[in-house]
Design an enzyme around this catalytic site. Structure first.
Site, PDB file in Angstrom:
ATOM      1  N   VAL A 188     -29.015   5.575  14.557  1.00 39.55           N
ATOM      2  CA  VAL A 188     -28.695   6.499  15.661  1.00 39.55           C
ATOM      3  C   VAL A 188     -28.628   7.893  15.069  1.00 39.55           C
ATOM      4  CG1 VAL A 188     -26.963   7.135  17.390  1.00 39.55           C
ATOM      5  CG2 VAL A 188     -27.396   4.723  16.894  1.00 39.55           C
TER       6      VAL A 188
ATOM      7  N   GLU B 282       0.797  -1.229   0.000  1.00 36.62           N
ATOM      8  CA  GLU B 282       0.000   0.000   0.000  1.00 36.62           C
ATOM      9  C   GLU B 282       0.832   1.282   0.000  1.00 36.62           C
ATOM     10  OE1 GLU B 282      -3.114   1.404   0.205  1.00 36.62           O
ATOM     11  OE2 GLU B 282      -4.273  -0.382  -0.210  1.00 36.62           O
TER      12      GLU B 282
ATOM     13  N   LYS C 288     -28.101  28.781  15.372  1.00 38.96           N
ATOM     14  CA  LYS C 288     -28.840  29.658  14.457  1.00 38.96           C
ATOM     15  C   LYS C 288     -29.407  28.741  13.380  1.00 38.96           C
ATOM     16  CE  LYS C 288     -28.541  33.494  11.357  1.00 38.96           C
ATOM     17  NZ  LYS C 288     -27.857  33.562  10.067  1.00 38.96           N
TER      18      LYS C 288
HETATM   19  C1  LIG Z   1     -13.976  -0.117  -2.554  1.00 37.09           C
HETATM   20  C2  LIG Z   1     -13.253  -0.353  -1.262  1.00 37.09           C
HETATM   21  C3  LIG Z   1     -12.163  -1.220  -1.217  1.00 37.09           C
HETATM   22  C4  LIG Z   1     -11.501  -1.455  -0.011  1.00 37.09           C
HETATM   23  N1  LIG Z   1     -10.483  -2.354   0.032  1.00 37.09           N
HETATM   24  C5  LIG Z   1      -9.875  -2.623   1.207  1.00 37.09           C
HETATM   25  C6  LIG Z   1      -8.862  -3.591   1.286  1.00 37.09           C
HETATM   26  O1  LIG Z   1      -8.525  -4.222   0.301  1.00 37.09           O
HETATM   27  N2  LIG Z   1      -8.266  -3.814   2.481  1.00 37.09           N
HETATM   28  C7  LIG Z   1      -8.610  -3.132   3.604  1.00 37.09           C
HETATM   29  O2  LIG Z   1      -8.018  -3.358   4.658  1.00 37.09           O
HETATM   30  N3  LIG Z   1      -9.582  -2.203   3.557  1.00 37.09           N
HETATM   31  C8  LIG Z   1     -10.219  -1.930   2.390  1.00 37.09           C
HETATM   32  N4  LIG Z   1     -11.196  -0.982   2.334  1.00 37.09           N
HETATM   33  C9  LIG Z   1     -11.480  -0.176   3.518  1.00 37.09           C
HETATM   34  C10 LIG Z   1     -12.376  -0.901   4.496  1.00 37.09           C
HETATM   35  O3  LIG Z   1     -13.427  -1.484   3.788  1.00 37.09           O
HETATM   36  C11 LIG Z   1     -12.921   0.061   5.546  1.00 37.09           C
HETATM   37  O4  LIG Z   1     -11.889   0.818   6.106  1.00 37.09           O
HETATM   38  C12 LIG Z   1     -13.604  -0.714   6.658  1.00 37.09           C
HETATM   39  O5  LIG Z   1     -14.534  -1.602   6.090  1.00 37.09           O
HETATM   40  C13 LIG Z   1     -14.293   0.207   7.615  1.00 37.09           C
HETATM   41  O6  LIG Z   1     -15.051  -0.585   8.484  1.00 37.09           O
HETATM   42  P1  LIG Z   1     -16.075   0.071   9.500  1.00 37.09           P
HETATM   43  O7  LIG Z   1     -16.636  -1.021  10.310  1.00 37.09           O
HETATM   44  O8  LIG Z   1     -15.412   1.209  10.186  1.00 37.09           O
HETATM   45  O9  LIG Z   1     -17.181   0.762   8.566  1.00 37.09           O
HETATM   46  P2  LIG Z   1     -18.384   0.087   7.804  1.00 37.09           P
HETATM   47  O10 LIG Z   1     -18.038  -1.237   7.303  1.00 37.09           O
HETATM   48  O11 LIG Z   1     -18.815   1.101   6.782  1.00 37.09           O
HETATM   49  O12 LIG Z   1     -19.497  -0.066   8.888  1.00 37.09           O
HETATM   50  C14 LIG Z   1     -20.163   1.050   9.420  1.00 37.09           C
HETATM   51  C15 LIG Z   1     -21.295   0.546  10.290  1.00 37.09           C
HETATM   52  O13 LIG Z   1     -21.897   1.651  10.940  1.00 37.09           O
HETATM   53  C16 LIG Z   1     -23.317   1.549  10.783  1.00 37.09           C
HETATM   54  N5  LIG Z   1     -23.828   2.921  10.887  1.00 37.09           N
HETATM   55  C17 LIG Z   1     -23.390   4.039  10.250  1.00 37.09           C
HETATM   56  N6  LIG Z   1     -24.089   5.113  10.668  1.00 37.09           N
HETATM   57  C18 LIG Z   1     -24.969   4.679  11.580  1.00 37.09           C
HETATM   58  C19 LIG Z   1     -25.966   5.322  12.364  1.00 37.09           C
HETATM   59  N7  LIG Z   1     -26.165   6.632  12.314  1.00 37.09           N
HETATM   60  N8  LIG Z   1     -26.738   4.570  13.191  1.00 37.09           N
HETATM   61  C20 LIG Z   1     -26.535   3.208  13.279  1.00 37.09           C
HETATM   62  N9  LIG Z   1     -25.582   2.551  12.558  1.00 37.09           N
HETATM   63  C21 LIG Z   1     -24.817   3.278  11.728  1.00 37.09           C
HETATM   64  C22 LIG Z   1     -23.497   0.886   9.433  1.00 37.09           C
HETATM   65  O14 LIG Z   1     -24.778   0.323   9.299  1.00 37.09           O
HETATM   66  C23 LIG Z   1     -22.403  -0.162   9.514  1.00 37.09           C
HETATM   67  O15 LIG Z   1     -22.853  -1.254  10.265  1.00 37.09           O
HETATM   68  C24 LIG Z   1     -11.908  -0.769   1.155  1.00 37.09           C
HETATM   69  C25 LIG Z   1     -13.009   0.078   1.106  1.00 37.09           C
HETATM   70  C26 LIG Z   1     -13.688   0.275  -0.083  1.00 37.09           C
HETATM   71  C27 LIG Z   1     -14.895   1.171  -0.100  1.00 37.09           C
END
Ligand SMILES: Cc1cc2nc3c(=O)[nH]c(=O)nc-3n(C[C@H](O)[C@H](O)[C@H](O)COP(=O)(O)OP(=O)(O)OC[C@H]3O[C@@H](n4cnc5c(N)ncnc54)[C@H](O)[C@@H]3O)c2cc1C
Length: 669
Positions: free
Chosen positions: A190, A78, A511
């Site tokens: 939330v 990376e 505001k």
């Molecule tokens: C196209 C792409 C390719 C990637 N490739 C890689 C890779 O090869 N290797 C790697 O390590 N990483 C990769 N990543 C990055 C990785 O996918 C993310 O960093 C990681 O999945 C983040 O996980 P998370 O649990 O923080 O977020 P998410 O998986 O987005 O989960 C967020 C959670 O929060 C919940 N949520 C959000 N807002 C609210 C709310 N207001 N109320 C209740 N629930 C809520 C959602 O429903 C979900 O359950 C990639 C990402 C993308 C988009």
């Protein structure tokens, strides 16, 4: 073990429901994790395994970055932007084998974890050797991975990197959570973290208000919808092809091929994942022909044979991006709130280390030295108090007012006293220093700040929040840019957090602006009333920006707003007070302060509003866009004060005929 000091701090804070008086909230486990992507689930499992009761809330089981990712575990390939991030990623990589083994044995599921190295082919021989990379020349590469383009001249081989099938991993985490008895509540949105006295008191959710002892935010790219965090969505488009697959022959691609702006991730089940675009296009929920075409073009350039493989699927996802590509981990504005968001491109890789560090912090208050590098505070520079009071280029005007009546005439809003009746804004200034000089020259006590623009670092807003001394100026966060009541409520909540972060713990002012119309920027009366009702319920001191409509002003007062802010004429138009008759009715009928906002172009117009009996004026464009903004700020200050004095002094009535200034008696005839 979990009955430790850290948790005991909160025992007094959590109020148990009494049988006689029904509580308006539900009490959850000791820890609520908001977000059930890979990060939220990994933390939940780690905590539960340490004996802590956990509830996970998530709005959507599938639609998240963890489901969209490619699953590469690639700290070396990376080329990470900082040593701290590299170190965090490597530590996580080394936790992977044991972490996966535990999860797989707990559930009996497979994650297709494959630490088989990553190949990074190049078209020109590079000069420097990257960390952890082994050079393979063209011949060696052909033997390792046949079929790559003839133009490829060699490759870096990163033997420690690998991949996991992130969708299977997410499913495995779900199963493990279920097995361990973790409570997962799906389809719950939330909408706010309600804070009081430095602690999160409860969550406002689509399933009612929920309370716990400790809250962990793990909402990925959505984090900045709940708190003013430097997290933004960075879109990535992806697609999957089907490789020729037979049990008798090996797959044509055996390991991840990591190119320039493209990667090919062959799964052991024959799927070939191709990704990914990196797009700063906000929440745009679709694939585009350009995105997919670009991916396919680059992929074919690297591995020509794939052009005939059938396409299986296309999708997109939103990486939780941060300014330095590192996550936000650890404590934040409230003492019972932890962050685990902003994992950008490496959230799949970083799941085990995030779970470990957050669990250690919570259970034994053990703050790993690396956590400091990823504190949310790194994006909030400490306010520099003296800045606001930089010497103004103009000669200071000494004002000594003998009139004690004026001195003792504070503006009172929501029980809070202000000495100045001139409020200013922060928009449209040529630079931050001019803004600071104007705020100083205007002698104002209240400055309004557009929450959205500050949060997104819109032009002219970068560093703005930190350039004002908030120990002396009262922040009035505004919801500029919101077109609907719902948006405005959300942004108001962010504004409250922003004020807290900048040291104004007890600031609940907002505001309220709900403006769907881009041409005249006129506020929506219905949306404003709806939002005001909601915000008052949530404990905000609401200062709504409205058209000069006396009936609306009355309704807003009745629902509990602390001022009304009728416009003199459209925002930034400098047309002056075009609706004086209606503003006069509003002033006459209101029991709360009336602040004339928008349209004032000159000091005489500010004075006029004050002479009419307005409690205050809010002026931004007329100061910021003047030829000499600090001088205009001072002129507005004098005019506002003069207008107020005139109002208190009481003007003479207007008569039809002349009345001589000198007495007409005693004249020499
Ligand atoms: C196209 C792409 C390719 C990637 N490739 C890689 C890779 O090869 N290797 C790697 O390590 N990483 C990769 N990543 C990055 C990785 O996918 C993310 O960093 C990681 O999945 C983040 O996980 P998370 O649990 O923080 O977020 P998410 O998986 O987005 O989960 C967020 C959670 O929060 C919940 N949520 C959000 N807002 C609210 C709310 N207001 N109320 C209740 N629930 C809520 C959602 O429903 C979900 O359950 C990639 C990402 C993308 C988009």
């Amino acid at each position: 073990m979990y009955k430790n000091i850290y948790l005991r701090i909160y025992e007094s804070f959590t109020l148990p429901p009494t049988p006689t008086r029904p509580t308006p909230y539900s009490l959850m486990n000791e820890v609520i994790i908001i977000g059930g992507g890979i990060i939220g689930l990994a933390i939940a499992i780690e905590l539960k395994q340490q004996g802590i009761g956990v509830t996970v809330l998530r709005q959507n089981r599938l639609s998240n970055a963890s489901n969209a990712a490619a699953g590469m575990l690639a700290p070396h390939a990376e080329n990470l932007p900082s040593a701290a991030l590299f170190s965090l990623c490597r530590r996580s990589l080394y936790l992977y084998p044991e972490w996966i083994a535990k999860l797989e044995s707990l559930t009996g599921s497979k994650t297709l974890y494959c630490p088989s190295g990553i190949l990074a082919p190049v078209f020109q021989v590079p000069r420097e050797t990257p960390l952890g990379g082994i050079w393979l020349d063209q011949q060696e590469l052909k033997e390792t991975q046949p079929g790559l383009s003839e133009e490829v001249c060699g490759a870096w081989w990163y033997p420690e990197d690998g991949q996991v099938d992130n969708r299977l991993l997410l499913e495995t985490l779900n199963q493990a959570a279920k097995k361990l008895g973790i409570e997962i509540k799906d389809d719950i949105h939330v909408s706010a973290l309600q804070q009081r006295e430095g602690k999160v008191e409860q969550l406002i959710t689509s399933a009612g208000n929920l309370r716990s002892t400790v809250y962990i935010l793990a909402t990925g790219a959505y984090a900045s919808q709940l708190l003013p965090l430097a997290v933004r969505p960075v879109k990535g488009q992806m697609l999957a092809l089907k490789m020729p697959f037979s049990t008798n022959y090996p797959l044509p691609l055996q390991r991840v091929i990591f190119g320039d702006g493209i990667y090919l991730v062959p799964r052991q089940d024959g799927r070939l994942i191709i990704g990914a675009t990196v797009e700063e296009v906000g929440w745009t929920h679709y694939n585009t022909p350009c995105g997919i075409q670009t991916l396919l073009g680059k992929a074919e350039q690297l591995y020509p044979a794939l052009k005939d493989y059938p396409i299986q699927e296309m999708w997109w996802g939103f990486r939780p991006g941060t300014p330095d590509e590192g996550p936000l981990l650890g404590t934040y504005s409230a003492e019972n709130l932890l962050l685990a968001v902003g994992h950008y491109r490496n959230g799949i890789l970083l799941a085990p280390i995030t779970a470990k560090l957050i669990t250690d912090l919570l259970i034994s208050k053990k703050s790993d030295p690396l956590l400091q590098e990823f504190s949310a505070a790194r994006f909030t520079t400490t306010p520099k108090p003296p800045l606001l009071y930089f010497a103004s280029p103009m000669t200071p005007i000494s004002l000594s007012l003998p009139d004690t009546k004026v001195k003792n005439d504070p503006l009172i809003i929501a029980g809070r006293k202000f000495n100045s009746r001139l409020m200013t804004g922060t928009g449209k200034y040529s630079d931050l220093q001019t803004m600071q000089q104007c705020i100083a020259a205007s002698e104002c006590d209240i400055v309004t700040v557009a929450v959205r623009r500050v949060q997104t670092n819109a032009p002219g807003h970068s560093g703005l929040a930190e350039s004002i001394d908030w120990s002396k100026i009262w922040m009035l966060p505004n919801t500029a840019g919101c077109k609907t009541a719902e948006e405005a409520v959300r942004v108001a909540r962010l504004g409250r957090e922003m004020a807290k972060m900048l040291g104004q713990e007890d600031n609940n002012f907002v505001k309220l602006e709900v403006i769907p119309d881009a041409k005249y920027l006129l506020p929506d009366p219905i949306g404003t009333l709806e939002a005001a009702e909601q915000l008052v319920k949530e404990g905000f001191a609401v200062l709504p920006y409205i058209n000069a409509d006396p009936l609306l002003a009355k309704r807003l007062e009745e629902v509990g707003c602390v001022t009304v802010m009728p416009l003199g004429s459209p925002i930034g138009s400098g047309q002056g007070i075009k609706n004086a008759a209606n503003i006069a009715i509003i002033i006459e009928e209101s029991q709360i302060p009336v602040v004339v906002d928008a349209g004032i172009g000159s000091p005489s117009e500010a004075a006029l509003a004050m002479e009419m009996g307005a409690a205050a004026v809010l002026i931004n464009s007329a100061i910021a866009l003047a030829k000499d903004p600090p001088l205009m700020a001072k002129a507005m200050e004098l005019a506002t004060r003069a207008g107020r004095n005139a109002y208190l002094a009481g003007r003479i009535p207007i008569k039809t005929y002349a009345l001589a200034s000198s007495p007409l008696t005693g004249l020499v005839s």
